[in-house]
Design an enzyme around this catalytic site. Sequence first.
Site, PDB file in Angstrom:
ATOM      1  N   ALA A  13      35.454  32.408  45.041  1.00  0.00           N
ATOM      2  CA  ALA A  13      34.581  31.642  43.785  1.00  0.00           C
ATOM      3  C   ALA A  13      35.054  32.277  42.300  1.00  0.00           C
ATOM      4  CB  ALA A  13      33.113  31.327  43.802  1.00  0.00           C
TER       5      ALA A  13
ATOM      6  N   GLY B 239      49.147  36.820  24.423  1.00  0.00           N
ATOM      7  CA  GLY B 239      49.196  37.688  24.990  1.00  0.00           C
ATOM      8  C   GLY B 239      50.252  37.286  26.583  1.00  0.00           C
TER       9      GLY B 239
ATOM     10  N   LYS C 157      38.515  39.493  36.249  1.00  0.00           N
ATOM     11  CA  LYS C 157      38.854  39.656  38.014  1.00  0.00           C
ATOM     12  C   LYS C 157      38.404  41.514  37.817  1.00  0.00           C
ATOM     13  CE  LYS C 157      39.803  37.131  40.656  1.00  0.00           C
ATOM     14  NZ  LYS C 157      39.357  36.008  41.483  1.00  0.00           N
TER      15      LYS C 157
ATOM     16  N   THR D   1      43.433  39.110  42.002  1.00  0.00           N
ATOM     17  CA  THR D   1      45.193  38.521  41.160  1.00  0.00           C
ATOM     18  C   THR D   1      45.987  39.499  41.160  1.00  0.00           C
ATOM     19  OG1 THR D   1      46.001  37.679  39.376  1.00  0.00           O
ATOM     20  CG2 THR D   1      43.771  38.414  39.640  1.00  0.00           C
ATOM     21  N   ASP D   2      47.007  39.323  41.207  1.00  0.00           N
ATOM     22  CA  ASP D   2      48.299  40.582  40.588  1.00  0.00           C
ATOM     23  C   ASP D   2      47.984  40.945  39.275  1.00  0.00           C
ATOM     24  OD1 ASP D   2      49.174  38.366  39.827  1.00  0.00           O
ATOM     25  OD2 ASP D   2      51.309  38.642  40.852  1.00  0.00           O
ATOM     26  N   GLU D   3      47.737  40.179  38.346  1.00  0.00           N
ATOM     27  CA  GLU D   3      47.655  39.756  37.095  1.00  0.00           C
ATOM     28  C   GLU D   3      46.813  41.047  37.013  1.00  0.00           C
ATOM     29  OE1 GLU D   3      47.389  35.903  34.970  1.00  0.00           O
ATOM     30  OE2 GLU D   3      47.911  34.788  37.404  1.00  0.00           O
TER      31      GLU D   3
ATOM     32  N   TYR E 274      40.909  36.132  31.330  1.00  0.00           N
ATOM     33  CA  TYR E 274      40.418  35.841  32.868  1.00  0.00           C
ATOM     34  C   TYR E 274      41.171  37.287  33.984  1.00  0.00           C
ATOM     35  CZ  TYR E 274      42.738  34.699  37.387  1.00  0.00           C
ATOM     36  OH  TYR E 274      42.934  34.995  38.833  1.00  0.00           O
ATOM     37  N   SER E 275      42.077  38.241  33.160  1.00  0.00           N
ATOM     38  CA  SER E 275      42.328  38.802  34.470  1.00  0.00           C
ATOM     39  C   SER E 275      41.390  40.620  34.104  1.00  0.00           C
ATOM     40  CB  SER E 275      44.346  39.492  33.816  1.00  0.00           C
ATOM     41  OG  SER E 275      44.664  39.850  32.937  1.00  0.00           O
TER      42      SER E 275
ATOM     43  N   ASN F  12      59.830  30.761  34.577  1.00  0.00           N
ATOM     44  CA  ASN F  12      59.431  30.075  34.484  1.00  0.00           C
ATOM     45  C   ASN F  12      59.950  28.447  34.912  1.00  0.00           C
ATOM     46  OD1 ASN F  12      57.003  30.971  35.231  1.00  0.00           O
ATOM     47  ND2 ASN F  12      56.536  31.162  31.992  1.00  0.00           N
TER      48      ASN F  12
ATOM     49  N   GLU G 101      36.417  31.736  38.268  1.00  0.00           N
ATOM     50  CA  GLU G 101      37.257  30.983  36.271  1.00  0.00           C
ATOM     51  C   GLU G 101      38.532  30.738  36.481  1.00  0.00           C
ATOM     52  OE1 GLU G 101      36.281  27.986  34.851  1.00  0.00           O
ATOM     53  OE2 GLU G 101      34.707  27.902  35.234  1.00  0.00           O
TER      54      GLU G 101
ATOM     55  N   ASP H  65      29.689  26.081  46.894  1.00  0.00           N
ATOM     56  CA  ASP H  65      30.736  26.234  45.895  1.00  0.00           C
ATOM     57  C   ASP H  65      30.078  25.670  44.770  1.00  0.00           C
ATOM     58  OD1 ASP H  65      32.434  24.951  44.376  1.00  0.00           O
ATOM     59  OD2 ASP H  65      33.964  25.730  45.219  1.00  0.00           O
TER      60      ASP H  65
ATOM     61  N   TYR I 297      56.494  27.095  27.593  1.00  0.00           N
ATOM     62  CA  TYR I 297      55.936  28.506  26.552  1.00  0.00           C
ATOM     63  C   TYR I 297      56.692  28.833  26.135  1.00  0.00           C
ATOM     64  CZ  TYR I 297      50.793  27.030  28.689  1.00  0.00           C
ATOM     65  OH  TYR I 297      50.044  26.411  28.784  1.00  0.00           O
TER      66      TYR I 297
HETATM   67  P1  NAD Z   1      40.335  26.816  41.770  1.00  0.00           P
HETATM   68  O1  NAD Z   1      39.602  27.088  40.295  1.00  0.00           O
HETATM   69  O2  NAD Z   1      40.938  26.025  42.298  1.00  0.00           O
HETATM   70  O3  NAD Z   1      38.792  27.578  42.397  1.00  0.00           O
HETATM   71  C1  NAD Z   1      37.972  28.240  42.102  1.00  0.00           C
HETATM   72  C2  NAD Z   1      36.614  27.569  42.727  1.00  0.00           C
HETATM   73  O4  NAD Z   1      35.497  28.273  42.875  1.00  0.00           O
HETATM   74  C3  NAD Z   1      36.397  26.090  42.406  1.00  0.00           C
HETATM   75  O5  NAD Z   1      36.204  25.195  44.021  1.00  0.00           O
HETATM   76  C4  NAD Z   1      35.232  26.265  41.677  1.00  0.00           C
HETATM   77  O6  NAD Z   1      34.004  24.447  41.819  1.00  0.00           O
HETATM   78  C5  NAD Z   1      34.503  27.489  42.219  1.00  0.00           C
HETATM   79  N1  NAD Z   1      33.346  27.996  41.741  1.00  0.00           N
HETATM   80  C6  NAD Z   1      33.548  28.311  40.122  1.00  0.00           C
HETATM   81  N2  NAD Z   1      32.679  28.967  39.599  1.00  0.00           N
HETATM   82  C7  NAD Z   1      31.456  29.370  41.082  1.00  0.00           C
HETATM   83  C8  NAD Z   1      30.525  29.944  41.371  1.00  0.00           C
HETATM   84  N3  NAD Z   1      29.879  30.369  40.093  1.00  0.00           N
HETATM   85  N4  NAD Z   1      30.063  29.348  42.244  1.00  0.00           N
HETATM   86  C9  NAD Z   1      30.740  29.151  43.525  1.00  0.00           C
HETATM   87  N5  NAD Z   1      31.634  28.345  43.320  1.00  0.00           N
HETATM   88  C10 NAD Z   1      31.900  27.954  42.222  1.00  0.00           C
HETATM   89  O7  NAD Z   1      40.798  28.791  42.487  1.00  0.00           O
HETATM   90  P2  NAD Z   1      42.360  29.178  43.498  1.00  0.00           P
HETATM   91  O8  NAD Z   1      43.355  28.656  42.568  1.00  0.00           O
HETATM   92  O9  NAD Z   1      41.813  28.575  44.630  1.00  0.00           O
HETATM   93  O10 NAD Z   1      41.714  30.852  42.959  1.00  0.00           O
HETATM   94  C11 NAD Z   1      40.629  31.227  43.916  1.00  0.00           C
HETATM   95  C12 NAD Z   1      40.650  32.311  44.455  1.00  0.00           C
HETATM   96  O11 NAD Z   1      41.863  33.310  43.961  1.00  0.00           O
HETATM   97  C13 NAD Z   1      40.677  33.171  42.430  1.00  0.00           C
HETATM   98  O12 NAD Z   1      39.515  34.391  42.744  1.00  0.00           O
HETATM   99  C14 NAD Z   1      41.605  33.457  41.784  1.00  0.00           C
HETATM  100  O13 NAD Z   1      41.063  34.884  41.229  1.00  0.00           O
HETATM  101  C15 NAD Z   1      42.378  34.081  43.585  1.00  0.00           C
HETATM  102  N6  NAD Z   1      44.163  34.209  43.307  1.00  0.00           N
HETATM  103  C16 NAD Z   1      44.468  32.195  42.615  1.00  0.00           C
HETATM  104  C17 NAD Z   1      45.927  32.688  42.715  1.00  0.00           C
HETATM  105  C18 NAD Z   1      46.916  31.834  42.261  1.00  0.00           C
HETATM  106  O14 NAD Z   1      47.852  31.805  42.411  1.00  0.00           O
HETATM  107  N7  NAD Z   1      45.417  30.065  42.437  1.00  0.00           N
HETATM  108  C19 NAD Z   1      46.449  34.205  42.887  1.00  0.00           C
HETATM  109  C20 NAD Z   1      45.756  35.264  43.017  1.00  0.00           C
HETATM  110  C21 NAD Z   1      44.572  35.025  43.424  1.00  0.00           C
HETATM  111  P1  TYD Z   2      49.705  29.097  35.480  1.00  0.00           P
HETATM  112  O1  TYD Z   2      50.160  28.185  36.662  1.00  0.00           O
HETATM  113  O2  TYD Z   2      48.797  28.877  33.816  1.00  0.00           O
HETATM  114  O3  TYD Z   2      49.826  31.165  35.899  1.00  0.00           O
HETATM  115  P2  TYD Z   2      49.334  31.954  35.298  1.00  0.00           P
HETATM  116  O4  TYD Z   2      49.009  32.315  33.899  1.00  0.00           O
HETATM  117  O5  TYD Z   2      48.140  32.380  36.473  1.00  0.00           O
HETATM  118  O6  TYD Z   2      50.656  33.005  35.889  1.00  0.00           O
HETATM  119  O7  TYD Z   2      51.085  29.876  34.667  1.00  0.00           O
HETATM  120  C1  TYD Z   2      51.964  29.778  35.187  1.00  0.00           C
HETATM  121  C2  TYD Z   2      53.030  30.113  34.535  1.00  0.00           C
HETATM  122  O8  TYD Z   2      53.974  29.530  33.506  1.00  0.00           O
HETATM  123  C3  TYD Z   2      52.900  31.020  33.467  1.00  0.00           C
HETATM  124  O9  TYD Z   2      54.061  32.432  33.270  1.00  0.00           O
HETATM  125  C4  TYD Z   2      52.806  30.199  31.900  1.00  0.00           C
HETATM  126  C5  TYD Z   2      52.993  29.696  32.676  1.00  0.00           C
HETATM  127  N1  TYD Z   2      53.117  28.344  32.145  1.00  0.00           N
HETATM  128  C6  TYD Z   2      54.186  27.288  30.768  1.00  0.00           C
HETATM  129  O10 TYD Z   2      54.880  27.051  30.610  1.00  0.00           O
HETATM  130  N2  TYD Z   2      53.715  26.252  30.271  1.00  0.00           N
HETATM  131  C7  TYD Z   2      52.641  25.207  30.636  1.00  0.00           C
HETATM  132  O11 TYD Z   2      52.313  24.331  30.719  1.00  0.00           O
HETATM  133  C8  TYD Z   2      51.668  26.272  32.163  1.00  0.00           C
HETATM  134  C9  TYD Z   2      50.426  25.377  32.616  1.00  0.00           C
HETATM  135  C10 TYD Z   2      52.042  27.453  32.196  1.00  0.00           C
END
Ligand code: NAD
Ligand code: TYD
Length: 358
Positions: free
Chosen positions: A82, A294, A164, A134-136, A160-161, A259, A84, A33, A217
């Site tokens: 890993a 968007g 991914k 992700t589903d996005e 982001y999406s 939301n 963003e 990480d 939002y």
């Molecule tokens: P997060 O942002 O909490 O964690 C990401 C981790 O990756 C961090 O620990 C960061 O330090 C590390 N990282 C970033 N760049 C790196 C690099 N270049 N090399 C090594 N490590 C690096 O994210 P999360 O919410 O835990 O999501 C994890 C994965 O799951 C992601 O790929 C995300 O796209 C996917 N995902 C997340 C969600 C969600 O709701 N959070 C849903 C579906 C899929």
């Molecule tokens: P988020 O947790 O950023 O996840 P994602 O965009 O990956 O779905 O946001 C979830 C939903 O909540 C999204 O529709 C954006 C909305 N949102 C707000 O309305 N206010 C906020 O401050 C944040 C961070 C998100």
Amino acid sequence: MKTYLVTGGAGFIGSNFVLRERSNAKARIINLDLLTYAGNLMNLQSLDGDKGYVFVRGSIGDRKLVRKLLDEYRPCGIINFAAESHVDRSIDGPEDFIQTNVVGTFHLLDEARHYWEALPEREKSQFRFLHVSTDEVYGSLEPDDPPFREDTPYAPNSPYSASKAASDHLVRAYHHTYGLPTLITNCSNNYGPRQFPEKLIPLMILNATSGKPLPIYGDGLNIRDWLYVEDHCEALSLVLEKGKPGEMYNIGGRCEKTNLEIVKTICTILDEIFPDSPHVPHESLITFVKDRPGHDRRYAIDCSKIENELGWKPKESFETGIRKTIQWYLDNPEWVESVQTGEYREWISRQYGGESIG
Ligand code: NAD
Ligand code: TYD
């Protein structure tokens, strides 16, 4: 015992996954990480002294380091968390998303291919590269559209999406072209312990408890499907063990909520826990703010494939999962304080135009 290379294991989902794997001592874990703002070693403090766990700070884009780890630890699988991961940050500055999610995944994947190609036949057939997505990537649904299926065409809308989606395509191509035994999972929004508090649910819990505005939002009617993080981690273990190489699996909670519903539920639970708080009713803290550019309107997941083929089902309902989540944030003030430092404050100030929101 099996060894897995986990990337991004100090983040939200990755750390929950690592803790789960180590709690039943199922596999030795090497956690690579970079520790960006989202990575937090406090998430894994309970593993201090655990001989089946190794932490290495570095990037998935550092090929020499990845090669060294593969050669040294000889894992039978890689689980790539890993990334963003925050949509709003990807709008503010997409560059890091391309570097890590696209270029970084490519380097990791290509090193995995070279390592895998040189494995003896038996180990070669058992090796897996699990890419957590992700589903996005499927884009946005209209109110009456059916949920996303594994064959729904990709139509990513945010940087982001899109990043991914690009990485998913590379993983898919590495299976098709080189035969690398890959698996891709596309999961809906996760919530639970250890999520960085710039995402909706932890942000709302922490702001509400300290009497800060709850920024929604647009009209607050965007819909997401929500899954408790431990249910996601269980699905990932199952896909790793039983998934068919080359396949994609959608993972979701069958739990579509606006939301506004999410935020109101959090407020109602906090009213119950803190009836004497000066912020009761917490709902009065709700503030509608400028919409995300968007902003996808609706996500919904059809997870019948993983249910039917691998026998997975979520254990937690939203009602039970959200209570556990709120309680975790209330019980862990040191964790909260540790992540709410410099870089995070700067982000909040850029995003919401002032210090008062986060
Ligand atoms: P997060 O942002 O909490 O964690 C990401 C981790 O990756 C961090 O620990 C960061 O330090 C590390 N990282 C970033 N760049 C790196 C690099 N270049 N090399 C090594 N490590 C690096 O994210 P999360 O919410 O835990 O999501 C994890 C994965 O799951 C992601 O790929 C995300 O796209 C996917 N995902 C997340 C969600 C969600 O709701 N959070 C849903 C579906 C899929
Ligand atoms: P988020 O947790 O950023 O996840 P994602 O965009 O990956 O779905 O946001 C979830 C939903 O909540 C999204 O529709 C954006 C909305 N949102 C707000 O309305 N206010 C906020 O401050 C944040 C961070 C998100």
